[in-house]
Design a protein around this motif. Sequence first.
Motif, mmCIF file in Angstrom:
data_model
loop_
_atom_site.group_PDB
_atom_site.id
_atom_site.type_symbol
_atom_site.label_atom_id
_atom_site.label_comp_id
_atom_site.label_asym_id
_atom_site.label_seq_id
_atom_site.Cartn_x
_atom_site.Cartn_y
_atom_site.Cartn_z
ATOM 1 N N ALA A 1 -7.672 0.327 26.679
ATOM 2 C CA ALA A 1 -8.261 1.017 27.825
ATOM 3 C C ALA A 1 -8.172 2.522 27.631
ATOM 4 N N LEU A 2 -6.999 2.991 27.200
ATOM 5 C CA LEU A 2 -6.829 4.432 27.016
ATOM 6 C C LEU A 2 -7.764 4.968 25.942
ATOM 7 N N ILE A 3 -7.921 4.204 24.882
ATOM 8 C CA ILE A 3 -8.819 4.634 23.807
ATOM 9 C C ILE A 3 -10.250 4.705 24.334
ATOM 10 N N THR A 4 -10.644 3.690 25.094
ATOM 11 C CA THR A 4 -11.987 3.677 25.682
ATOM 12 C C THR A 4 -12.176 4.869 26.625
ATOM 13 N N ILE A 5 -11.181 5.108 27.466
ATOM 14 C CA ILE A 5 -11.265 6.216 28.417
ATOM 15 C C ILE A 5 -11.401 7.544 27.670
ATOM 16 N N ALA A 6 -10.614 7.696 26.618
ATOM 17 C CA ALA A 6 -10.659 8.938 25.844
ATOM 18 C C ALA A 6 -12.022 9.144 25.207
ATOM 19 N N ARG A 7 -12.613 8.045 24.730
ATOM 20 C CA ARG A 7 -13.924 8.157 24.097
ATOM 21 C C ARG A 7 -15.010 8.426 25.134
ATOM 22 N N ASN A 8 -14.864 7.785 26.307
ATOM 23 C CA ASN A 8 -15.862 7.986 27.363
ATOM 24 C C ASN A 8 -15.876 9.415 27.856
ATOM 25 N N GLN A 9 -14.682 10.000 27.933
ATOM 26 C CA GLN A 9 -14.598 11.271 28.624
ATOM 27 C C GLN A 9 -13.742 12.262 27.837
ATOM 28 N N PRO A 10 -14.321 12.881 26.830
ATOM 29 C CA PRO A 10 -13.557 13.841 26.028
ATOM 30 C C PRO A 10 -13.314 15.169 26.737
ATOM 31 N N ASN A 11 -13.847 15.301 27.952
ATOM 32 C CA ASN A 11 -13.736 16.588 28.628
ATOM 33 C C ASN A 11 -12.557 16.721 29.566
ATOM 34 N N PHE A 12 -11.656 15.744 29.537
ATOM 35 C CA PHE A 12 -10.505 15.859 30.438
ATOM 36 C C PHE A 12 -9.755 17.165 30.209
ATOM 37 N N THR A 13 -9.459 17.866 31.314
ATOM 38 C CA THR A 13 -8.578 19.029 31.224
ATOM 39 C C THR A 13 -7.206 18.677 31.785
ATOM 40 N N CYS A 14 -7.197 17.647 32.668
ATOM 41 C CA CYS A 14 -5.952 17.260 33.308
ATOM 42 C C CYS A 14 -5.929 15.736 33.361
ATOM 43 N N PHE A 15 -4.936 15.128 32.696
ATOM 44 C CA PHE A 15 -4.860 13.671 32.665
ATOM 45 C C PHE A 15 -3.443 13.260 33.013
ATOM 46 N N ARG A 16 -3.275 12.730 34.222
ATOM 47 C CA ARG A 16 -1.945 12.323 34.651
ATOM 48 C C ARG A 16 -1.981 10.854 34.996
ATOM 49 N N LEU A 17 -1.316 10.079 34.177
ATOM 50 C CA LEU A 17 -1.290 8.643 34.366
ATOM 51 C C LEU A 17 0.124 8.228 34.725
ATOM 52 N N CYS A 18 0.252 7.518 35.837
ATOM 53 C CA CYS A 18 1.564 7.030 36.194
ATOM 54 C C CYS A 18 1.532 5.516 36.278
ATOM 55 N N ILE A 19 2.033 4.895 35.225
ATOM 56 C CA ILE A 19 2.212 3.446 35.253
ATOM 57 C C ILE A 19 3.518 3.236 36.001
ATOM 58 N N ILE A 20 3.435 2.558 37.109
ATOM 59 C CA ILE A 20 4.523 2.586 38.082
ATOM 60 C C ILE A 20 5.866 2.109 37.556
ATOM 61 N N GLU A 21 5.863 1.058 36.793
ATOM 62 C CA GLU A 21 7.119 0.552 36.261
ATOM 63 C C GLU A 21 7.488 1.332 35.003
ATOM 64 N N PRO A 22 8.674 1.951 34.944
ATOM 65 C CA PRO A 22 9.037 2.693 33.736
ATOM 66 C C PRO A 22 9.153 1.771 32.531
ATOM 67 N N LYS A 23 8.751 2.295 31.387
ATOM 68 C CA LYS A 23 8.959 1.628 30.094
ATOM 69 C C LYS A 23 8.236 0.308 29.905
ATOM 70 N N ILE A 24 7.272 -0.001 30.702
ATOM 71 C CA ILE A 24 6.560 -1.241 30.383
ATOM 72 C C ILE A 24 5.508 -0.971 29.313
ATOM 73 N N PRO A 25 5.255 -1.973 28.469
ATOM 74 C CA PRO A 25 4.319 -1.774 27.373
ATOM 75 C C PRO A 25 2.891 -2.142 27.773
#
Lengths: 584, 244
Positions: A387-411
């Motif tokens: 998903a992250l790779i797809t998102i990065a390819r879709n939108q190379p113009n991010f200036t601010c990317f803050r992702l909070c996966i709620i549970e710490p350390k989950i893969p």
Amino acid sequence: MPKRANSFPEEVLEYVFSFIQTDQDRSSISTVCKSWYEIERWCRRRIFIGNCYAVSPRMLIRRFPDVRSIELKGKPHFADFNLVPEGWGGYVYPWIAAMASAYPWLEEIKLKRMVVTDETLELIAKSFKNMKLLVLSSCEGFSTDGLAAIAANCRNLRELDLHESDVEDLSGHWLSHFPDTYTSLVSLNIACLGSELSFSALERLVARCPNLRSLRLNRSVPLDRLANLLRLAPRLTDLGTGAYSAEWRPDVFAILSRAISGCKELKSLSGFWDVVPSYLPAIYSICPGLTSLNLSYATIQSPALVKLVSQCPNLQRLWVLDYIEDVGLDALAESCKDLRELRVFPSDPFVVEPNVSLTEQGLISVSEGCPKLHSVLYFCRQMSNDALITIARNQPNFTCFRLCIIEPKIPDYLTLQPFDVGFGAIVENCKNLRRLSVSGLLTDQAFDYIGTYGKKLEMLSIAFAGDSDLGLHHILSGCDNLRKLEIRDCPFGDKALLANAAKLETMRSLWMSSCSVSYGACKLLGQRLPRLNVEVIDERGHPESRPENSPVEKLYIYRSVAGPRFDMPGFVWTMDEDSALRVT
Amino acid sequence: MTSMLGVERDLNLRETELCLGLPGGGTTTVAEPETAKTTGKRGFSETVDLKLNLQSKEDLNDNVKNIASKDKNNLLSCTKDPSKPPAKAQVVGWPPVRSYRKNIMSQKNTSEEKTEKASGGGGGSAAFVKVCMDGAPYLRKVDLKMYKSYQELSNALSKMFSSFTTGYYGTQGMIDFMNESKLMDLLNSSEYVPTYEDKDGDWMLVGDVPWGMFVDSCKRLRIMKGSEAIGLAPKAMEKCKGRS
């Protein structure tokens, strides 16, 4: 004929300089030569100080004798999440006291994460006759009594913004302290106040201020009062409603709709506490003109949200709860092609199991469907590298990317791998990325990618990540433009910090809490780098009472030309060889 | 996991004066597990092992997080602390949602909201109040919704403020006001007792009302010496007697 450094009269240079507004440019021209430095400092009117302890009031006033607008920031960002103990610092009073005599013509004061007392507000009210703009963003320490002093005395006030401050609410009567002759209000944001306002005072105020363009009410203002207010201020461009709930009554709805549709210039809406969905259609008429919508307090479900956003084709900014779900974000991606900024907040952050159907898919949809999207804050419970790779390819113009996966350390929930390659793709593809927050399971490899590709990165937030000092080393040695680094609960220790000590002087600040930095290393850094303030924050008592190699609880390092501060509480120590002898 | 030596090689440490030279040794690991245990902080290697045994002083619940689900247990070692219930541990400041936002959400009107899942602990709402203790140099903030009883709160407070030892709550979880002599003993001692300011602005002894009522009405907490709290006891007993 010898070349003269100054071939123009000062007045001409001053006029030229007046076109140069940004701090960096102003700073550059001041370094050209001595005479330019002198001219520039006399005509600089706006000052931004990103860390109030980086410089002292005296130094500011000495260099810039005639300032009209000042912006100051105090506590580190992690104070927002209760990681900075109460009493740490960030007091603005000394600044106001110094400026009261030095800058009587001060017009604008903007403060963020500072401690502001009623005494401070009273001093502001008394000292600056020309005060036009007062913004207190995420501040604390004052009450509505202080606001009463501002209201009573600042005859030229145009903007009063209490954005998300923690105000001691003694009464709603402070609003009545605006005299009847006061008519200059343009912008009022009191959304953070808890208690009931004096509604009649509010209405009278709105009625007599013809230039009012922005009004953000607090929760206590009921829906049936809103229509009246809107009729009194039809030229509003920005409205924050109060509680958006009432018993369903068609006549109340009709009155409200008409009042809202009368505000033809509305571009921005917020508030929406306690939303009763049947009243939402009252805003439909102005939706096509909306560019900014903050529904992050609105506990409405996905279908209602979908209906709403589909009517806002010009939306540029949306803040919303995760009730919007993937299906709502799909609709957003379909309808809002001009979207620039999206923030999705968690409705139930402490529950492990998802309470809504919001996954990585929602973010993929908007990254695909919204070509102008450049700023994202996204809370979710599952994510994958794909998903992250797809998102990065879709939108190379991010200036601010803050992702909070709620549970710490989950893969990665599909592959059970860490998110190294996912975030690696983000930093590699998004070449203009200035701000990044990472989460989920991450090894040192992730930080290798960030250090390698995050060349424009200015602010980085890390929590529960990494394996060793190598991770921190990658960041400090790789991210050339890093200004603010904040880290919590990571196994980063002395080695990386000491090996990259010089880097710290090129940054505004570094925060590390619940990491593995020893007291000994802190002392070393403080002793060897005089232009850094190395603050050890430890509520267990003086670090000398524990072994030198014992990790400190919290560490805040920032560059400063003012030397160590003297307003520290009993649980903060500045690491300095000769702090007692240092002169500010 | 990389050994410290491996890290040294990779870092290519310059022989600068800034290499840490600890007294009595060369560049050794700086966060020895033994040290960590003495201080109560988790050590470097413990973190590396991904055991989320967060023992930092801020942690208001000393729970070990249960982060493994049936699908994901290869990478993570899950340690369940058998003495604690399987409720989710809450870490200070995580997830990074501003307390302002959490407090707002907790006041939401229940008429239109989704039914909250029974997630064992009233998750989603928060009730932050300031806590101060006489003589302590710092204030704290606690989220009352993180606890289910006076005993839990008391345990948390005693972790935050080292001079405060845990409380004295009877079987029903509340102060046994009927046992006046017991109460008087406590209030005459130099032990610290928690007090709170309620919605009416009155200062009361913590433990006089059922827990749920307390969470709703408590505006702030203050831990003071029993002898100072003695003035509050009659008020508390009156309120209590008036109710029963």
